[in-house]
Enzyme design. Sequence first.
Site, short mmCIF file in Angstrom:
data_model
loop_
_atom_site.label_atom_id
_atom_site.label_comp_id
_atom_site.label_asym_id
_atom_site.label_seq_id
_atom_site.Cartn_x
_atom_site.Cartn_y
_atom_site.Cartn_z
N ARG A 7 0.86 -1.19 0.00
CA ARG A 7 0.00 0.00 0.00
C ARG A 7 0.88 1.23 0.00
NH1 ARG A 7 -1.33 3.61 3.63
NH2 ARG A 7 -0.46 2.39 5.35
N VAL A 8 0.63 2.14 -0.94
CA VAL A 8 1.29 3.44 -0.94
C VAL A 8 0.23 4.50 -0.75
CG1 VAL A 8 3.42 2.92 -2.17
CG2 VAL A 8 1.34 3.27 -3.45
N SER A 9 0.48 5.44 0.14
CA SER A 9 -0.56 6.37 0.58
C SER A 9 -0.95 7.41 -0.44
CB SER A 9 -0.11 7.08 1.87
OG SER A 9 0.17 6.14 2.86
N THR A 10 -0.04 7.82 -1.30
CA THR A 10 -0.35 8.87 -2.27
C THR A 10 0.00 8.42 -3.67
OG1 THR A 10 1.82 9.90 -2.15
CG2 THR A 10 0.18 10.64 -0.54
N GLN A 13 3.68 8.94 -4.30
CA GLN A 13 4.52 7.86 -3.80
C GLN A 13 4.48 6.67 -4.74
OE1 GLN A 13 2.96 7.17 0.23
NE2 GLN A 13 5.07 7.18 0.93
#
Length: 198
Positions: A7-10, A13
């Site tokens: 999972r990458v938050s943005t 990213q």
Amino acid sequence: MKIGYIRVSTVKQATQGTSLETQEEALKAAGCERLYIDRGKSGASVDRPELTRMRSSLREGDEVVVSKLDRFGRNLRDTLALIDEFTQAGVGFSSLAEGIKTDNSPTGKLMLNVFASFAEFERDRIAERTAEGIEKAKQAGKKFGRPEADHTEQIQKLSEIEFKYPRMTVSEKAKQLDVSVATYHRIRRAREALALTP
């Protein structure tokens, strides 16, 4: 089969940063044969389509692997509920950075609870520091939210309409002003505020 979840938050990213690459490298080195990647999603978000797809694909004997526990979820209750779901289905769970590997031993369960608690604690601390920063900024005079619209001309026009046509309905007045009924009410409130200003 070892299955990795990332999972990458943005979006930034996910496409430009090193976070995605770092997680991919760690999970491939751990022997993951398949990866599921949620881009631009926070740990608290319930809308994580790749997590949903991964869950539906799991089979008994599989193992879900994440690079860090906070990449999986930041809410203790939801994290433990997911891992409990895996356990009930005969699916293992590992978090590489913390060295967590779920099994039925008391030590495995204790480690999971401790590290999930710390992940949630850190998230709460970030939220607390953010709220403190906003409060300090407000005390310093900084304003947040959408700036108030200048209704000066519309207030004047509304007064003229109401003077000429006292029996006109609200929707008719809004139409004369070329605004929605909601905006009409904002204009009226702005006029009342001006009237109360000394």
